[in-house]
Design a protein around this motif. Structure first.
Motif, PDB file in Angstrom:
ATOM      1  N   TYR A 213     -35.940  50.773 -73.428  1.00 11.64           N
ATOM      2  CA  TYR A 213     -36.857  51.409 -74.322  1.00 11.64           C
ATOM      3  C   TYR A 213     -36.174  52.665 -75.083  1.00 11.64           C
ATOM      4  CZ  TYR A 213     -41.119  53.951 -75.583  1.00 11.64           C
ATOM      5  OH  TYR A 213     -42.081  54.574 -76.207  1.00 11.64           O
TER       6      TYR A 213
ATOM      7  N   THR B 252     -36.524  53.352 -78.948  1.00 11.66           N
ATOM      8  CA  THR B 252     -37.618  52.543 -79.611  1.00 11.66           C
ATOM      9  C   THR B 252     -38.326  53.376 -80.811  1.00 11.66           C
ATOM     10  OG1 THR B 252     -37.708  51.228 -77.835  1.00 11.66           O
ATOM     11  CG2 THR B 252     -39.389  51.249 -79.080  1.00 11.66           C
TER      12      THR B 252
ATOM     13  N   TYR C 150     -38.919  44.186 -75.732  1.00 13.69           N
ATOM     14  CA  TYR C 150     -39.008  43.417 -77.189  1.00 13.69           C
ATOM     15  C   TYR C 150     -40.302  44.137 -77.674  1.00 13.69           C
ATOM     16  CZ  TYR C 150     -40.661  40.043 -80.732  1.00 13.69           C
ATOM     17  OH  TYR C 150     -41.069  39.696 -81.902  1.00 13.69           O
ATOM     18  N   HIS C 151     -40.307  44.342 -79.010  1.00 13.28           N
ATOM     19  CA  HIS C 151     -41.419  44.681 -79.797  1.00 13.28           C
ATOM     20  C   HIS C 151     -41.508  44.603 -81.078  1.00 13.28           C
ATOM     21  CE1 HIS C 151     -39.733  48.213 -82.145  1.00 13.28           C
ATOM     22  NE2 HIS C 151     -38.973  48.105 -81.355  1.00 13.28           N
ATOM     23  N   THR C 152     -42.838  44.331 -81.467  1.00 13.25           N
ATOM     24  CA  THR C 152     -42.972  44.379 -83.341  1.00 13.25           C
ATOM     25  C   THR C 152     -43.878  45.572 -83.485  1.00 13.25           C
ATOM     26  OG1 THR C 152     -45.057  43.109 -83.037  1.00 13.25           O
ATOM     27  CG2 THR C 152     -43.182  41.846 -83.008  1.00 13.25           C
TER      28      THR C 152
ATOM     29  N   TYR D  36     -45.705  44.553 -77.568  1.00 12.70           N
ATOM     30  CA  TYR D  36     -44.554  44.836 -76.980  1.00 12.70           C
ATOM     31  C   TYR D  36     -44.686  44.248 -75.306  1.00 12.70           C
ATOM     32  CZ  TYR D  36     -46.817  48.332 -73.780  1.00 12.70           C
ATOM     33  OH  TYR D  36     -47.767  48.584 -72.684  1.00 12.70           O
TER      34      TYR D  36
ATOM     35  N   TYR E 167     -50.690  45.176 -76.544  1.00 14.43           N
ATOM     36  CA  TYR E 167     -51.095  44.781 -77.851  1.00 14.43           C
ATOM     37  C   TYR E 167     -51.941  45.854 -78.762  1.00 14.43           C
ATOM     38  CZ  TYR E 167     -51.622  41.669 -81.798  1.00 14.43           C
ATOM     39  OH  TYR E 167     -51.861  41.342 -83.180  1.00 14.43           O
TER      40      TYR E 167
ATOM     41  N   SER F 147     -53.250  46.800 -72.358  1.00 18.87           N
ATOM     42  CA  SER F 147     -51.958  46.816 -71.821  1.00 18.87           C
ATOM     43  C   SER F 147     -51.943  46.593 -70.207  1.00 18.87           C
ATOM     44  CB  SER F 147     -50.911  47.974 -72.234  1.00 18.87           C
ATOM     45  OG  SER F 147     -51.340  48.983 -71.560  1.00 18.87           O
TER      46      SER F 147
ATOM     47  N   THR G 247     -43.523  51.661 -85.224  1.00 21.15           N
ATOM     48  CA  THR G 247     -44.650  52.004 -84.257  1.00 21.15           C
ATOM     49  C   THR G 247     -44.475  53.286 -83.561  1.00 21.15           C
ATOM     50  OG1 THR G 247     -43.325  50.866 -82.459  1.00 21.15           O
ATOM     51  CG2 THR G 247     -44.978  49.442 -83.683  1.00 21.15           C
TER      52      THR G 247
ATOM     53  N   PHE H  24     -46.642  52.515 -78.976  1.00 22.96           N
ATOM     54  CA  PHE H  24     -45.781  52.335 -77.597  1.00 22.96           C
ATOM     55  C   PHE H  24     -44.836  53.409 -77.248  1.00 22.96           C
ATOM     56  CE2 PHE H  24     -47.624  48.434 -78.892  1.00 22.96           C
ATOM     57  CZ  PHE H  24     -47.034  47.877 -79.951  1.00 22.96           C
TER      58      PHE H  24
END
Length: 315
Positions: free
Chosen positions: A39, A42, A160-162, A166, A195, A208, A311, A315
């Motif tokens: 993390y 991030t 992993y995240h968009t 995540y 999400y 989550s 983001t 997150f």
């Protein structure tokens, strides 16, 4: 007295004071560095966070935990670095961790980033037998003299995240400890995912969950449901429970698997400063009248030049 006995059962889980479990947090969803080194970086900007948790207030020897962390990206934007320190005390046992975190970030799509992280550091473990006085002085399973030790620690993880999703997997205490002292931290595995969806112009919803397991007891699972209002105020709740997903054989199977319901609020007082509070309602009948409080603060060092921030608050 029943409350004291229950606490001692928690601390003595197993045959002796062999393991200090990982600290419990309710607001880890706002700073996952405490459970996953991948993390680190991030949020792109340098971010500092601090937690203070007092569990079962009023019960002597109940767990209390403090944590501080700092992380951010390096100049090449592919390397995240961080540092975090924790102090976790339960009755006569005390563990401190000091860890340096590093992550490598690999873009895999226009918004998706895959990270691999490693955290290395040291742990200090201590047992103070004077805190057992007037409780169980003749119990042979209790350590009779003060013991302390330093040992290396190693954690690993992937994340992993968009901009909206995540997921992360991590493992802590990878190294086996060979010490004379009764200190053998158990390896813990974490799986998290969440999400964010829009419910309107000024409201977002983020479900989550987190699964934590050491395969010596029931899996701990958190189900979290949060709403974000006008990109500034998070309000939500969590349900924490134990589920024997992997059919582990352990003592105390007759105890209730329910743990707590948590209500939380996190407010961004400015673009830089975050303030959070969580209150745990313990569902175990013996401890239901004891309060658990957790306070967190966060501060972000914003860059002078405007940059795209992935983001920043989700997150």
């Amino acid at each position: 007295m029943k409350k004291l006995v229950l606490l001692i059962m928690v601390v003595l889980a197993g045959d002796s004071l062999r393991a200090q479990q990982r600290p419990q947090y309710s607001q880890y969803i706002f700073n996952q560095l405490v459970i996953n080194p991948a993390y680190a970086g991030t949020k792109e900007h340098v971010t500092a966070n601090a937690f203070h948790r007092t569990q079962w207030t009023g019960l002597r020897g109940a767990p209390n935990t403090q944590s501080i962390s700092v992380d951010g990206l390096t100049k090449n934007q592919r390397i995240g670095l961080g540092f975090h320190a924790t102090r976790d005390e339960i009755f006569a046992t005390n563990r401190k961790n000091f860890t340096v975190d590093a992550s490598v970030k690999l873009p895999v799509s226009s918004t998706g980033v895959f990270s691999i992280g490693l955290a290395a550091g040291v742990s200090h473990f201590a047992v103070d037998p004077t805190k057992w006085e007037n409780y169980e002085p003749d119990d042979p399973t209790l350590i009779g003299q003060k013991e302390t030790t330093w040992s290396p620690s190693l954690n690993m993880g992937i994340f992993y995240h968009t901009e909206r999703f995540y997921a992360g997997i991590s493992v802590t205490d990878l190294l086996e400890i060979d010490e004379d002292i009764n200190f053998d931290p158990e390896r813990h595995y974490f799986f998290t995912a969440g999400y964010v969806v829009d419910l309107g112009t000024n409201v977002k919803f983020k479900p989550s969950f987190m699964l934590k397991d050491n395969f010596d007891g029931p899996s701990n699972v958190d189900f979290n449901f949060f709403f974000l209002f006008k990109e500034r105020v998070w309000l939500g709740t969590s349900y924490r429970t134990g589920i024997n997903i992997f059919k582990n054989d352990f003592e105390g199977k007759d105890l209730s698997q329910r743990d707590a319901v948590v209500v939380m609020a996190d407010v961004f007082l400015s673009k830089r400063f975050r303030l959070g509070y969580a209150y745990d309602f313990t569902l175990h009948n013996t401890l239901s009248d004891l309060a658990t409080h957790e306070i967190s603060v966060g501060y972000t060092v914003l860059r002078k030049q405007p940059t795209k921030m992935v983001t920043p608050r989700y997150f």
